[in-house]
Design a protein around this motif. Structure first.
Motif, mmCIF file in Angstrom:
data_model
loop_
_atom_site.group_PDB
_atom_site.id
_atom_site.type_symbol
_atom_site.label_atom_id
_atom_site.label_comp_id
_atom_site.label_asym_id
_atom_site.label_seq_id
_atom_site.Cartn_x
_atom_site.Cartn_y
_atom_site.Cartn_z
ATOM 1 N N CYS A 11 -58.819 -11.689 -87.056
ATOM 2 C CA CYS A 11 -57.678 -11.982 -87.923
ATOM 3 C C CYS A 11 -57.042 -13.273 -87.430
ATOM 4 O O CYS A 11 -57.232 -13.680 -86.289
ATOM 5 C CB CYS A 11 -56.657 -10.842 -87.943
ATOM 6 S SG CYS A 11 -55.558 -10.774 -86.508
ATOM 7 N N THR A 24 -53.654 -13.964 -87.603
ATOM 8 C CA THR A 24 -52.229 -13.657 -87.661
ATOM 9 C C THR A 24 -51.385 -14.499 -86.711
ATOM 10 O O THR A 24 -50.188 -14.694 -86.942
ATOM 11 C CB THR A 24 -52.031 -12.151 -87.378
ATOM 12 O OG1 THR A 24 -52.884 -11.411 -88.261
ATOM 13 C CG2 THR A 24 -50.601 -11.721 -87.560
ATOM 14 N N GLN A 55 -57.670 -5.093 -81.952
ATOM 15 C CA GLN A 55 -57.726 -6.180 -82.920
ATOM 16 C C GLN A 55 -58.009 -7.490 -82.199
ATOM 17 O O GLN A 55 -57.357 -7.809 -81.210
ATOM 18 C CB GLN A 55 -56.384 -6.293 -83.659
ATOM 19 C CG GLN A 55 -56.264 -7.474 -84.601
ATOM 20 C CD GLN A 55 -57.115 -7.304 -85.836
ATOM 21 O OE1 GLN A 55 -56.981 -6.342 -86.582
ATOM 22 N NE2 GLN A 55 -58.016 -8.249 -86.060
ATOM 23 N N PHE A 68 -58.294 -11.179 -92.034
ATOM 24 C CA PHE A 68 -56.939 -11.082 -92.575
ATOM 25 C C PHE A 68 -56.042 -12.191 -92.031
ATOM 26 O O PHE A 68 -56.152 -12.599 -90.878
ATOM 27 C CB PHE A 68 -56.319 -9.731 -92.226
ATOM 28 C CG PHE A 68 -56.722 -8.608 -93.147
ATOM 29 C CD1 PHE A 68 -56.809 -8.794 -94.520
ATOM 30 C CD2 PHE A 68 -56.999 -7.344 -92.637
ATOM 31 C CE1 PHE A 68 -57.154 -7.744 -95.368
ATOM 32 C CE2 PHE A 68 -57.345 -6.287 -93.476
ATOM 33 C CZ PHE A 68 -57.431 -6.500 -94.842
#
Length: 393
Positions: free
Chosen positions: A46, A48, A81, A342
């Motif tokens: 991800c 993020t 993650q 994401f």
């Protein structure tokens, strides 16, 4: 009277079939939730940290924007993650290294603000320990090997900071090797790139082959002594883009003991979406091109575009399942994982809009006929195996 009875019979049959379908769907959903609660779930990519660095996002709070934060990770059942320190190609030389360091620091800010919820992962023991304690394990990766600035000592210092995965290139060819989305400058891995692969093997760092060119891929496979991952890539035979893997690449990763993280980006998932996307793009006015001397300001300007969801609907979840099915048919269930991408994408399949929706994928796999054991491998067991084999226990 006979005719009336016949209509009643068909009506009763239709209602019965509908009720059976409803109850079966409820059973699938209940089973999916149960599997997610009892599985180790790892998402291997991800972006993020961009939100944390540039927008000051507090991952401890459930945000209205962004696909990943701690509450959403918990809702999705995620135990570990990979947070990528993505270094855009606009950062060059020492500035690329500086950018990676800033993003890593953003990760440590998350740890400091949320000590009871998330913790750094250095090995497989950490992943399993944190999962038992109901804390989220954060694996730091670097996306874009130009962050090394051509210096093996910087690689070792990133390792000391807790980095355990490096995506060798992003969309730009760099000192390590050629990218799938750029002109080749080395015809595969450079000599420096070969030394990086060997040193990452020695250090116990995971080599990520997403984004690299076909020739670079085969050079890596020929040198590495440990499993590699394609952290966020799909099947080129289904969607023909350079970022996806050919069948031979998929087989090579499996033979190497590695894992392919299925990417949720609609453009890598579904050809029909790509057609709709291109039609939409044609209808849009050209983006105003702004120039900035400071790449940090340019990065902030670009962020406003990729962090804005597209106004066109993503493909059905069925499209993503086709990629999982294809890899399964080629190499079995032991080399498939999750690599959502994401917060680095502006569209995902319907039902997978953010990380909290992962139970929808589990439910879809159950309906597809995947066994609970196979689903658990896809959700995280396969990637845990690679973490153990590369970095030790």
């Amino acid at each position: 009277m006979l005719k009336k009875n016949k209509y009643l019979f068909f009506a009763f049959t239709a209602i019965s079939i509908s009720l059976i379908f409803i109850f079966a769907s409820e059973d699938f959903h209940k089973k999916a939730v149960e599997i997610n609660q009892n599985s180790l779930i790892i998402d291997f990519h991800c972006d993020t940290l961009q939100y944390v660095l540039m927008k000051g996002k507090d991952l401890g709070k459930r945000g209205e924007t962004g696909a990943v934060d701690i509450p959403k990770l918990k809702e999705g059942g995620v135990d570990a993650q990979v947070f990528a320190a993505w270094v855009d190609s606009i950062f060059k030389g020492p500035l690329a290294t500086k950018r990676a360091l800033k993003l890593i620091d953003a990760m440590y800010e998350v740890f400091e603000k949320n000590p009871d919820s998330v913790e750094l992962v250095l090995n497989s023991f950490d992943v399993e320990r944190l999962a038992r304690n109901e804390k989220i394990g954060a694996i730091i990766g670097i996306e874009g090997g130009h962050a090394l600035d051509g210096d093996i000592r910087i690689l070792r210092n990133f390792h000391r900071l807790g980095v355990r995965l490096i995506t060798l290139t992003w969309s730009n060819s760099n000192e390590i090797g050629d990218s799938s989305d750029d002109k080749p400058i080395h015809n595969g891995l450079s000599e420096f790139g070969k030394s990086v692969v060997k040193e990452m093997n020695r250090l116990g760092m995971i080599i990520d082959v997403s984004h690299i060119s076909d020739k670079t891929f085969w050079d890596v496979i020929g040198i590495t002594k440990k499993p590699v991952v394609a952290s966020h890539s799909n099947c080129r035979s289904i969607v023909n883009v350079p970022r996806n893997l050919t069948d031979d690449m998929i087989k090579a990763i499996a033979k190497n003991g590695g894992v392919i993280g299925i990417n949720f980006y609609s453009g890598f998932v579904d050809e029909e979406f790509n057609k709709r996307y291109m039609e939409w793009r044609k209808s849009q006015p050209l983006r105003e091109r702004k120039t900035f001397k400071d790449p940090e300001k340019l990065a902030e300007y670009k962020f406003t575009f990729f962090s804005t969801p597209l106004p066109i609907q993503g493909p059905p979840l069925e499209s993503l399942l086709k990629h999982i099915d294809h890899i399964y048919k080629l190499v079995g269930p032991d080399h498939i994982g999750l690599g959502s991408d994401f917060d680095g994408i502006d569209s995902a399949p319907v039902g997978l809009e953010d990380v909290s929706k992962l139970p929808n994928l589990t439910e879809a796999l159950l309906k597809r006929g995947y066994s609970e054991k196979e689903i658990k491998k896809i959700l995280g067991d396969n990637f845990l195996r690679v973490i153990k084999e590369v970095g030790g226990k």
